[in-house]
Design a protein around this motif. Sequence first.
Motif, short mmCIF file in Angstrom:
data_model
loop_
_atom_site.label_atom_id
_atom_site.label_comp_id
_atom_site.label_asym_id
_atom_site.label_seq_id
_atom_site.Cartn_x
_atom_site.Cartn_y
_atom_site.Cartn_z
N TRP A 1 0.84 -1.21 0.00
CA TRP A 1 0.00 0.00 0.00
C TRP A 1 0.87 1.26 0.00
CZ3 TRP A 1 -0.62 3.96 3.68
CH2 TRP A 1 -1.71 4.82 3.46
N VAL A 2 1.92 1.24 0.84
CA VAL A 2 2.85 2.38 0.86
C VAL A 2 3.53 2.54 -0.49
CG1 VAL A 2 4.97 3.29 1.90
CG2 VAL A 2 3.25 2.19 3.35
N LYS A 3 3.89 1.40 -1.10
CA LYS A 3 4.53 1.45 -2.42
C LYS A 3 3.62 2.09 -3.46
CE LYS A 3 5.10 -2.44 -4.75
NZ LYS A 3 5.69 -3.72 -5.23
N ALA A 4 2.35 1.72 -3.45
CA ALA A 4 1.39 2.29 -4.41
C ALA A 4 1.15 3.77 -4.15
CB ALA A 4 0.08 1.52 -4.35
N LYS A 5 1.00 4.14 -2.87
CA LYS A 5 0.69 5.52 -2.51
C LYS A 5 1.86 6.46 -2.78
CE LYS A 5 -3.55 5.07 -1.14
NZ LYS A 5 -4.66 5.75 -1.86
N THR A 6 3.07 5.92 -2.77
CA THR A 6 4.25 6.77 -3.00
C THR A 6 4.74 6.72 -4.45
OG1 THR A 6 5.69 4.95 -2.23
CG2 THR A 6 5.04 6.62 -0.61
N THR B 1 5.39 1.69 -7.64
CA THR B 1 4.92 0.37 -8.06
C THR B 1 5.89 -0.34 -9.00
OG1 THR B 1 3.64 1.49 -9.81
CG2 THR B 1 2.47 0.91 -7.78
#
Length: 238
Positions: free
Chosen positions: A97-102, A105
């Motif tokens: 989730w952190v990877k997607a939000k930042t 990806t």
Amino acid sequence: MIGLGTAINIGLIIAGSLCGLAFGRFMKENLKQTLMMVSGIIVLLLGMSGAMQYMLVIVNGMLQTTGPMLMIISMVAGAVIGELIDLNRWITVFGDWVKAKTGNTGDPQFTHAFITASLTFTVGAMGVLGSIQDGLTGNYQTLLLKGILDGIIVMVMVSSMGKGALFSFIPVGITQWIITAMAHIAAPLMTPSAIDNLSYVGSILIFCVGIDLIWPGKIRIANLLPAIFVAMGLTFLL
């Protein structure tokens, strides 16, 4: 000011990560791989030294071990609880989730770097003890020292594993601020023996993180996290 220690710790993790990102782009792949191994060795030694501090005692001039039963029960029971809950999966989901939000990806190492760095910086004795000291007395010296060490280690991690390690400041901040805030409420439970047991098993988990850095995927470390709470609970039973 209560909570200042964690704020300093977070700032030093971010600063170390930015340094790692700045210099990492100029490093060759073989150097990054070597730095990864160095990170593993550093974390292994930190975990080993912490565990030995509580495991070995001198009695009548002879070196003896102490607390093996507590360690065995804590690790086995913690592993069973962790596997039933499958904390590793939930932490991986959070990392994704952190990877997607930042917007990361496209980074295949992001989640692994995030989880590894997060566990390295949150399960250690210094983080727990420092947060308790900060919450009870406002003394942030232990967290300042921890922040300096974290900044150096995360610099190596970011340069070899990528920017996922940078975002470890999120769980570090959440965990340490919660411990700091709860220190006043849980003060009667925070006996020296309970803190020692928690730190003892926490150091063993740091040792496991070092193993995972050198040999990735061998241990689901997040699923061992309940062991530190079992160790603390056993203080009042054994």
